[in-house]
Design a protein around this motif. Structure first.
Motif, PDB file in Angstrom:
ATOM      1  N   THR A  78      24.712  42.400  54.036  1.00 22.52           N
ATOM      2  CA  THR A  78      25.525  43.004  52.976  1.00 22.52           C
ATOM      3  C   THR A  78      26.475  42.053  52.265  1.00 22.52           C
ATOM      4  O   THR A  78      27.147  42.467  51.328  1.00 22.52           O
ATOM      5  N   SER A  79      26.537  40.812  52.674  1.00 20.27           N
ATOM      6  CA  SER A  79      27.462  39.895  51.993  1.00 20.27           C
ATOM      7  C   SER A  79      27.079  38.442  52.223  1.00 20.27           C
ATOM      8  O   SER A  79      26.315  38.115  53.140  1.00 20.27           O
ATOM      9  N   HIS A 103      21.775  35.178  43.900  1.00 20.79           N
ATOM     10  CA  HIS A 103      21.708  35.651  45.279  1.00 20.79           C
ATOM     11  C   HIS A 103      20.876  36.916  45.324  1.00 20.79           C
ATOM     12  O   HIS A 103      20.663  37.577  44.308  1.00 20.79           O
ATOM     13  N   ASN A 104      20.382  37.198  46.507  1.00 18.17           N
ATOM     14  CA  ASN A 104      19.540  38.375  46.695  1.00 18.17           C
ATOM     15  C   ASN A 104      20.342  39.503  47.337  1.00 18.17           C
ATOM     16  O   ASN A 104      21.374  39.264  47.961  1.00 18.17           O
ATOM     17  N   LYS A 111      22.125  46.050  41.375  1.00 17.63           N
ATOM     18  CA  LYS A 111      23.430  46.363  40.793  1.00 17.63           C
ATOM     19  C   LYS A 111      24.487  45.387  41.310  1.00 17.63           C
ATOM     20  O   LYS A 111      24.594  45.152  42.504  1.00 17.63           O
ATOM     21  N   ALA A 112      25.278  44.843  40.389  1.00 18.26           N
ATOM     22  CA  ALA A 112      26.355  43.917  40.761  1.00 18.26           C
ATOM     23  C   ALA A 112      27.488  44.696  41.429  1.00 18.26           C
ATOM     24  O   ALA A 112      27.969  45.688  40.888  1.00 18.26           O
ATOM     25  N   SER A 113      27.904  44.222  42.595  1.00 14.65           N
ATOM     26  CA  SER A 113      29.021  44.854  43.297  1.00 14.65           C
ATOM     27  C   SER A 113      30.340  44.285  42.768  1.00 14.65           C
ATOM     28  O   SER A 113      30.358  43.292  42.034  1.00 14.65           O
ATOM     29  N   LYS A 114      31.429  44.910  43.168  1.00 11.45           N
ATOM     30  CA  LYS A 114      32.754  44.409  42.794  1.00 11.45           C
ATOM     31  C   LYS A 114      32.925  42.983  43.313  1.00 11.45           C
ATOM     32  O   LYS A 114      33.454  42.110  42.618  1.00 11.45           O
ATOM     33  N   ALA A 115      32.479  42.734  44.546  1.00 11.00           N
ATOM     34  CA  ALA A 115      32.569  41.395  45.131  1.00 11.00           C
ATOM     35  C   ALA A 115      31.732  40.383  44.335  1.00 11.00           C
ATOM     36  O   ALA A 115      32.155  39.238  44.152  1.00 11.00           O
ATOM     37  N   ASP A 116      30.560  40.795  43.854  1.00  8.84           N
ATOM     38  CA  ASP A 116      29.717  39.916  43.034  1.00  8.84           C
ATOM     39  C   ASP A 116      30.431  39.531  41.743  1.00  8.84           C
ATOM     40  O   ASP A 116      30.420  38.366  41.331  1.00  8.84           O
ATOM     41  N   ILE A 117      31.062  40.505  41.116  1.00  6.05           N
ATOM     42  CA  ILE A 117      31.779  40.265  39.860  1.00  6.05           C
ATOM     43  C   ILE A 117      32.991  39.356  40.094  1.00  6.05           C
ATOM     44  O   ILE A 117      33.243  38.425  39.318  1.00  6.05           O
ATOM     45  N   GLU A 118      33.714  39.589  41.189  1.00  2.50           N
ATOM     46  CA  GLU A 118      34.876  38.749  41.512  1.00  2.50           C
ATOM     47  C   GLU A 118      34.450  37.311  41.805  1.00  2.50           C
ATOM     48  O   GLU A 118      35.092  36.367  41.345  1.00  2.50           O
ATOM     49  N   SER A 147      20.931  40.117  35.370  1.00  2.00           N
ATOM     50  CA  SER A 147      21.590  38.936  34.834  1.00  2.00           C
ATOM     51  C   SER A 147      23.003  39.334  34.438  1.00  2.00           C
ATOM     52  O   SER A 147      23.200  40.162  33.549  1.00  2.00           O
ATOM     53  N   MET A 148      23.995  38.737  35.102  1.00  2.00           N
ATOM     54  CA  MET A 148      25.373  39.082  34.787  1.00  2.00           C
ATOM     55  C   MET A 148      25.752  38.600  33.391  1.00  2.00           C
ATOM     56  O   MET A 148      26.586  39.206  32.733  1.00  2.00           O
ATOM     57  N   ALA A 149      25.106  37.546  32.900  1.00  2.00           N
ATOM     58  CA  ALA A 149      25.351  37.087  31.528  1.00  2.00           C
ATOM     59  C   ALA A 149      24.798  38.110  30.539  1.00  2.00           C
ATOM     60  O   ALA A 149      25.464  38.471  29.567  1.00  2.00           O
ATOM     61  N   ASP A 150      23.573  38.578  30.791  1.00  2.00           N
ATOM     62  CA  ASP A 150      22.971  39.579  29.896  1.00  2.00           C
ATOM     63  C   ASP A 150      23.786  40.874  29.887  1.00  2.00           C
ATOM     64  O   ASP A 150      23.807  41.588  28.878  1.00  2.00           O
TER      65      ASP A 150
END
Length: 155
Positions: A78-79, A103-104, A111-118, A147-150
């Motif tokens: 999970t992390s 990352h996988n 879906k991007a998690s809050k931790a992924d965005i941070e 894609s977080m950029a997209d």
């Protein structure tokens, strides 16, 4: 009793080098997020994809050509953490100007998690300090990628 005297003038020399195995003009060029997704898919160990998160960095030159992929860390189901000194030190050593994180999610979700965005925000801020450009952060799952950029999550 014998005393050893250490000269202050004797220190280790540090050398930095990067020897690419492929000419830059022959490296794959990234134009859109799907380009890097296809490269990552073919370079990911699918035997561990659903067991643990793995964070990788893709280093690019000024022409968006892939210089290499570096595994940054392996986490749990999970992390996964990011060793910023390892990431940025390697990017500088490789003399890249741009990078992409990936990352996988073993759950299969893209879906991007809050931790992924941070994490993306922290890496982006650190890159800016070193005149590096974080182009994207891809999250790979069983239905494709995000894609977080997209998605407009990298400013």
């Amino acid at each position: 009793m014998q005393v050893q005297i250490c000269s202050l003038n004797i220190v280790s020399e540090i050398s930095v080098s990067f020897t690419p195995s492929i000419l830059p003009s022959k490296c794959p060029k990234i134009n859109v997020s799907n380009d890097i997704y296809e490269i990552l898919k073919s370079n990911w160990n699918m035997g561990t994809f659903y067991l643990q998160e793995e964070l990788k960095a893709v280093f690019l030159n000024h022409d968006n050509r892939v210089m290499g992929i570096l595994p940054i860390s392996v986490g749990t189901k999970t992390s996964c953490s990011c060793d910023l000194p390892k990431l940025l030190g390697a990017a500088l050593k490789a003399s890249c100007t741009k990078l992409i994180l990936a990352h996988n999610h073993p759950s299969g979700s893209i879906k991007a998690s809050k931790a992924d965005i941070e994490l993306t925000s922290q890496v982006n801020a650190a890159c800016k300090l070193l005149n590096l450009k974080l182009l994207d952060h891809l999250i790979l799952g069983d239905s494709g990628y995000c894609s977080m950029a997209d998605e407009g999550l990298i400013l």
